[in-house]
Scaffold this active site. Structure first.
Site, PDB file in Angstrom:
ATOM      1  N   CYS A 162     -16.227  -0.834  32.916  1.00  0.00           N
ATOM      2  CA  CYS A 162     -15.069   0.064  32.902  1.00  0.00           C
ATOM      3  C   CYS A 162     -14.462   0.145  31.504  1.00  0.00           C
ATOM      4  O   CYS A 162     -13.695  -0.732  31.101  1.00  0.00           O
ATOM      5  CB  CYS A 162     -14.028  -0.411  33.918  1.00  0.00           C
ATOM      6  SG  CYS A 162     -12.550   0.614  33.922  1.00  0.00           S
ATOM      7  N   CYS A 222     -10.675   0.331  31.366  1.00  0.00           N
ATOM      8  CA  CYS A 222      -9.974  -0.938  31.601  1.00  0.00           C
ATOM      9  C   CYS A 222     -10.063  -1.850  30.369  1.00  0.00           C
ATOM     10  O   CYS A 222      -9.100  -2.515  30.026  1.00  0.00           O
ATOM     11  CB  CYS A 222     -10.585  -1.684  32.780  1.00  0.00           C
ATOM     12  SG  CYS A 222     -11.092  -0.642  34.151  1.00  0.00           S
ATOM     13  N   ASP A 223     -11.230  -1.885  29.722  1.00  0.00           N
ATOM     14  CA  ASP A 223     -11.487  -2.945  28.741  1.00  0.00           C
ATOM     15  C   ASP A 223     -11.689  -2.479  27.306  1.00  0.00           C
ATOM     16  O   ASP A 223     -11.777  -3.312  26.402  1.00  0.00           O
ATOM     17  CB  ASP A 223     -12.742  -3.742  29.177  1.00  0.00           C
ATOM     18  CG  ASP A 223     -12.540  -4.369  30.551  1.00  0.00           C
ATOM     19  OD1 ASP A 223     -11.404  -4.745  30.860  1.00  0.00           O
ATOM     20  OD2 ASP A 223     -13.518  -4.462  31.311  1.00  0.00           O
TER      21      ASP A 223
END
Ligand code: FAD
Ligand code: NAP
Length: 314
Positions: free
Chosen positions: A136, A139-140
């Site tokens: 992701c 997300c990261d």
């Protein structure tokens, strides 16, 4: 003592398919209950700009899903934060058990559990998950400011993730096992024009290499698919974007499935192999897998459930 809830329609999943089913089933006065699952809002909450949702030239995925949830609730859908852990479709009414201990008894079920990210299955990938290996970018990606990273895959997700990651990374190597991407032309164009992205064709990830203390990725070993030659590339982040698998575990021994685990529905309908059980969205669809098609199928599932219940009560 566990709570038992009875409902005309139980909707499992809170992506575009689930929320759209919730809107339509509510407007049909079926007082549906929707159980959100582990990822409230579904896959679109893991992305940034969505540019193909009709009516919005550009909308952030998480914002769109918040709006869909609010819309479903405003129409009367009861949205529950829980996960269905088992489902008994052997007799009607159907029974579902949730992680919280709650039980649901439903005259009809709409399955909208979507799909989940696939992993390559390498032991080194597993070892560094959460320590440099991710599925992701949204997300990261932020953790890799000024770093070199690699993205694995050649579909829309891989290309979008690679493009997004250029916001942070100094260099993004897109590693693809073939010499051609399956992503949309517009995305490929953007990818090719981006000076931070270097495609590496005909290669597969062989191993993620890293340190234990502090735990983190330092390099990847990649293998040429024809020659077998191994090359080492420096990388602090590894983003695996090789597609998604349908989340059909709840029903895999109960409903007819296609190869790959997608739930079979009758052509032009969302009816599954068990009357009263309907399926919508990515769970049933290995071809289109879009927010708008999932939402469309969610609508169909609610209309199919309404018709089924009306006929069952005649
Ligand atoms: P999902 O969105 O997968 O939602 C599934 C839901 O089921 C989740 O809420 C989950 O919590 C729930 N669930 C699963 N198991 C259970 C359980 N046991 N109990 C209860 N609930 C459960 N499509 C586009 O049209 N445009 C885009 O720009 C776009 N960008 C994308 C970017 C990325 C990174 C990804 C991964 C996908 C993208 N897609 C895009 C595809 C789109 O997100 C999907 O087609 C769509 O979300 C599928 O909707 P769905 O409702 O079928 O399932
Ligand atoms: P996908 O289209 O299935 O593509 C997966 C990619 O990963 C393919 O290029 C595939 O290679 C590669 N791959 C698969 N297994 C592999 C392995 N073991 N090793 C190495 N490479 C592997 O998946 P996706 O990109 O996640 O897209 C899923 C769906 O969501 C699609 O329908 C897509 O259109 C949709 N989506 C849409 C948007 C958008 O509209 N903007 C954005 C994201 C996703 P091959 O090409 O060789 O098969």
């Amino acid at each position: 003592m566990a709570e038992t809830r009875k409902t005309r329609v139980l909707i499992i999943g809170s992506g575009p398919a689930g929320y759209t089913a919730g809107i339509y089933a509510s407007r049909a006065m079926l007082s549906p209950i929707l159980v959100q699952g582990i990822e409230p809002g579904g896959q679109l909450t893991t992305t940034t700009e969505v540019e193909n949702w009709p009516g919005d030239t550009e909308v952030q995925g998480p914002d769109l899903m918040i709006r869909m949830e609010a819309h479903a609730k405003a129409m009367g859908c009861e949205v529950i934060s829980d996960i269905i852990t088992s489902l008994d479709l052997s007799k009607r009414p159907f029974e579902a058990k949730a992680d919280s201990g709650a039980d649901f008894i439903a005259d009809a079920v709409i399955l909208a559990t979507g799909a989940r990210a696939k992993w390559l299955g390498l032991p080194s990938e597993d070892a560094f998950k959460g320590f440099g290996v991710s599925a992701c970018a949204t997300c990261d990606g932020f953790f890799y400011r000024g770093q070199e990273i690699v993205v694995i895959g050649g579909g829309n997700t891989a290309v979008e993730e690679a493009l997004f990651l250029t916001n942070f990374a100094s260099k993004v190597t897109l590693i693809h096992r073939r010499g051609e991407l399956r992503a949309e032309k517009i995305l490929i164009d953007r990818l090719m024009k981006n000076p931070k992205i270097v495609p590496l064709w005909h290669h597969e990830l062989e191993e993620v290499v890293g340190d234990d203390n502090p735990k983190g990725v330092t390099d990847v070993k990649v293998k040429h698919v024809e020659t077998g030659a191994i090359t080492e590339i420096p990388a602090k982040g590894v983003f695996v974007a090789i597609g998604h698998a349908p989340a059909s575990e709840l029903v895999k021994d109960q409903l007819e499935l296609h190869h790959g685990g997608y739930v079979k529905v009758m052509p032009g309908s969302t009816a599954t192999s068990i009357p009263g059980v309907f399926a919508a969205g990515d769970l049933t669809d290995h071809v289109y897998r879009q927010a708008v098609t999932s939402a469309g199928m969610g609508c169909m599932a609610a209309l199919d459930a309404e018709r089924f219940l009306a006929e069952a009560e005649d």
